[in-house]
Design an enzyme around this catalytic site. Structure first.
Site, PDB file in Angstrom:
ATOM      1  CG  ASP A  67       0.622 -44.667  25.901  1.00 48.76           C
ATOM      2  OD1 ASP A  67       1.158 -45.794  25.850  1.00 48.76           O
ATOM      3  OD2 ASP A  67       0.539 -43.899  24.928  1.00 48.76           O
ATOM      4  CG  ASP A  86     -13.605 -42.466  37.248  1.00 45.54           C
ATOM      5  OD1 ASP A  86     -13.466 -43.654  37.562  1.00 45.54           O
ATOM      6  OD2 ASP A  86     -14.614 -41.808  37.550  1.00 45.54           O
ATOM      7  CE1 TYR A 119      -9.865 -49.323  22.237  1.00 48.61           C
ATOM      8  CE2 TYR A 119      -7.706 -50.329  22.224  1.00 48.61           C
ATOM      9  CZ  TYR A 119      -8.535 -49.276  22.561  1.00 48.61           C
ATOM     10  OH  TYR A 119      -8.020 -48.191  23.204  1.00 48.61           O
ATOM     11  CG  ASP A 147      -4.561 -48.051  23.999  1.00 44.80           C
ATOM     12  OD1 ASP A 147      -3.353 -47.776  24.018  1.00 44.80           O
ATOM     13  OD2 ASP A 147      -5.285 -47.885  23.000  1.00 44.80           O
ATOM     14  CE  LYS A 198     -16.903 -44.674  34.688  1.00 47.95           C
ATOM     15  NZ  LYS A 198     -16.445 -43.619  35.606  1.00 47.95           N
TER      16      LYS A 198
END
Ligand code: NAD
Length: 361
Positions: free
Chosen positions: A255, A227, A135, A251, A195
């Protein structure tokens, strides 16, 4: 102690008003000062994070934030959009650690889209690194490709990067949180999500978290690919205790975790810097679809105020009083429409805030 109150846009003003009512009812000694932020600040000052608002935030021990945003600002240039205020506050205050607890209240076990037995008793904490990763990594931009599958084509690119100190400090936050939770009866486990099988940045992340973990022999550490973590969060969410991950994975996963418990209207969050100064806000946005109707659930914001008392203002008893009062109003059967089910009593934003104040005792 000083609290900056930044209500923002949409339901932000409605839900923050209820949290203020609850804070005032505690009769503690702190001052509160309000300032505009987001779309409201763009309207009044021409910028979503005016200097005066930023200065107030810097001068305060904690910030209670509502929410920002509205569809009507979607055509503004990016730097002037309401959401930039949050990024600006994170950057200027160095708020690198985002805490998102996902707790399932027994009274709301049927409000989740998952089976009750999967989420009954759920109490997990997602810790997201907030200031690094893809980001914020430079360079980023658009250019003409000189290699790849389509040389000469227009392309866009971002840079994923994490430095060792950035990973170390968020890892320490996670292990310490796991330790605090263990003292209160949790398992004492950190799951680091990465990852590493594909990304160099996240192999490094995994190595550094492992190294930091050696200083916390009392806390179990496991690693999970993002994942798989996304899958496990809906398959067996109770297998987690504390989850720590980078900015982008956090992020998305936070959620996902927030929906395990039924309504995003129930979930508080905290973003802290190394001085324990924090920004406290509900996990949801400004909900323009229900703004002004007096139906928004204020409990996420009220619970964010409780986190603020615990983390930044060092008032754990007052925090516990609020959390108990929220539990009590749910037991009384009071529900805003987002968590309503037949057999319970539907109330609006203000009635819910009043009920929490009354339940403080
Ligand atoms: P949202 O979280 O505002 O709303 C999603 C859905 O959840 C809506 O149906 C809304 O009515 C409902 N909802 C949210 N909070 C609720 C509450 N307290 N009580 C009852 N229902 C609630 O997300 P969105 O619709 O994608 O975004 C709306 C605006 O909010 C956008 O401008 C977005 O950029 C902004 N946003 C801001 C923040 C923030 O301020 N931290 C976070 C996310 C989105």
């Amino acid at each position: 102690m000083k609290i900056a109150i930044l209500p923002g846009d949409g339901i932000g003003t409605e839900i923050v008003a209820e949290a203020i009512k609850v804070l005032q009812a505690l009769d503690l000694s702190f001052t509160m000062e309000s300032a505009p932020v987001g779309g409201a600040a763009y309207e009044s000052h021409g910028h979503p994070l005016p200097d005066s608002t930023l200065q107030l935030a810097k001068d305060s021990d904690a910030i209670l934030f509502g929410a920002v945003g509205d569809w009507k600002y979607d055509t503004l240039e990016r730097a002037l959009r309401p959401e930039q205020a949050i990024l600006g506050l994170r950057k200027h205050l160095g708020l690198f650690a985002n805490f998102r607890p996902a707790i399932c209240y027994e009274q709301l076990v049927n409000a989740s889209s998952l089976k009750p037995e999967l989420i009954s008793g759920l109490d997990i904490l997602i810790i997201r690194e907030l200031t690094g990763d893809i980001y914020f990594g430079q360079p980023r931009g658009r250019r003409t490709a000189t290699d790849g599958h389509f040389p000469g084509a227009e392309e866009a690119f971002d840079t994923m990067r994490y430095s060792k100190p950035e990973i170390e400090r968020i890892a320490h936050v996670a292990f310490q949180a796991a330790r605090t939770r263990k003292a209160a009866g949790s398992e004492g486990r950190v799951t680091s999500v990465d990852k590493a099988n594909v990304l160099e940045t996240f192999q490094f992340w995994k190595d550094v978290v492992t190294e930091v973990g050696q200083s916390y022999p009392d806390i179990a550490l496991d690693h999970m690919y993002v994942d798989n973590a996304a899958m496990q969060l809906v398959k067996q969410p109770k297998r987690f205790d504390v989850v720590v991950t980078g900015n982008m994975f956090g992020d998305i996963l936070s959620d996902e975790a927030s929906m395990l418990t039924g309504s995003i209207g129930m979930l508080p969050s905290a973003s802290l810097n190394s001085r324990n100064q924090g920004l406290y806000e509900p996990s949801h946005g400004s909900a323009p679809d229900i703004a002004g109707q007096g139906v928004a659930n204020p409990l996420a914001t009220i619970l964010s105020a409780a986190m603020m008392l615990r983390f930044s203002l060092k008032q754990p008893e007052a925090a516990a009083r609020i959390e108990k009062a929220v539990d009590a109003v749910l037991t009384q059967g009071l529900r805003t429409p987002d968590v309503y089910s037949p057999g319970t009593s539907k109330v609006g934003t203000r009635e819910m805030g009043d009920a929490v104040v009354k339940a403080l005792g």
